[in-house]
Design a protein around this motif. Sequence first.
Motif, mmCIF file in Angstrom:
data_model
loop_
_atom_site.group_PDB
_atom_site.id
_atom_site.type_symbol
_atom_site.label_atom_id
_atom_site.label_comp_id
_atom_site.label_asym_id
_atom_site.label_seq_id
_atom_site.Cartn_x
_atom_site.Cartn_y
_atom_site.Cartn_z
ATOM 1 N N ASP A 213 75.367 26.885 55.056
ATOM 2 C CA ASP A 213 76.065 27.686 54.051
ATOM 3 C C ASP A 213 76.080 29.172 54.370
ATOM 4 O O ASP A 213 76.597 29.959 53.586
ATOM 5 N N ARG A 214 75.527 29.563 55.512
ATOM 6 C CA ARG A 214 75.482 30.996 55.840
ATOM 7 C C ARG A 214 75.089 31.187 57.311
ATOM 8 O O ARG A 214 74.625 30.255 57.976
ATOM 9 N N GLU A 310 80.699 29.133 48.799
ATOM 10 C CA GLU A 310 80.330 28.893 47.404
ATOM 11 C C GLU A 310 81.473 28.298 46.596
ATOM 12 O O GLU A 310 81.237 27.555 45.635
#
Length: 345
Positions: A213-214, A310
């Motif tokens: 996610d990052r 997100e």
Amino acid sequence: MSDALLPYAVGAAKRARRVAVRMRRRVERLHTAPAFGGGIPPRPALRPLHLSVLGGRTLNVAVFAPPSAEVAAARLELARGGRTFRLPLELEPQPDGTLLLTATTALRFAGTAGAAETAGAAGSTAGAGPGLGLSAGLWRVTTVLTAPGGQETRTGVAAVALPAGDGPVAPVSPDPVGGAHFRLMRSVDGFAVLKVRAPAHQAELDTFALRWDRITVRGRVVARQAPTAAYTAQVVRRGSGATVRAPLEWDGDAFAFDLPLAGMVSGRKASRWDIQLQQGRTGLKIGRRLTDLRRRDQVIRTSFRIIALEDGSLLRVHAYITSAGALAVSCVGLEDAPGGAEERV
């Protein structure tokens, strides 16, 4: 070959030789320092078995003592501008009857001349920290041999052969911690000289973590020139120059931040971004520079990653090291999740 083409072939060969000579002289100039003490009669020089700066900051010396000399003690001296550092040399008798003089010491950059004097007074062997604290400039390398009766003989150290080869690592590399350059060179009169160059203001990459996610970038500022609050992290899009900033966290000179991937999406169109710190008008590209690797883009290999943002959208990201050692990112948005979560290069 036709006689009509022969003059062209001869001319091309001559031009190639001229280019080769110019390149050889340019390389020699890069590794050659001016002579010290012009007009002084030639000094004797000890022949080194080994003379190098390994790992960017460790000086290793091994020289042969003169065959006819009786040596009770010996030391190595590094001198510049009235300042002298003395390092004891170990006496190591060899099976063939020769005497080898050896020493190993760490080197560190001491900044200005005043800092060097504070770190170690002239004639001392230790400074405020581990190793010899040297200021920027050219340092003469000299040996002093002491006879059993106390008489001292001062000699230079002959220069070693110029670094050659095109292997995976470079023969000369910066200090991986402080960023300074300690480089052994050859003076015009054939003696070894240690050249010290101050660290450059730069952003050194430590790691970048690829998560689902990052992407987290961690590094440190070398030779910081402003308070940490004056630096900002940003990504710059190639071609358009568009920038997206990211929140930055500090721990001393070390920094960490997550890439602003949500602001780097441009639909299904691929985009490339350079990662940097901005300080005033200065943009510091974050990269891996304090290393001895020649081709960092070929050695430091990274994978493509599918990252979920997100808002649920997917992004195909490739963070990689360029041929110049800088960190860059290419990314493109995806409509649907692919069959696999990760694609390897």
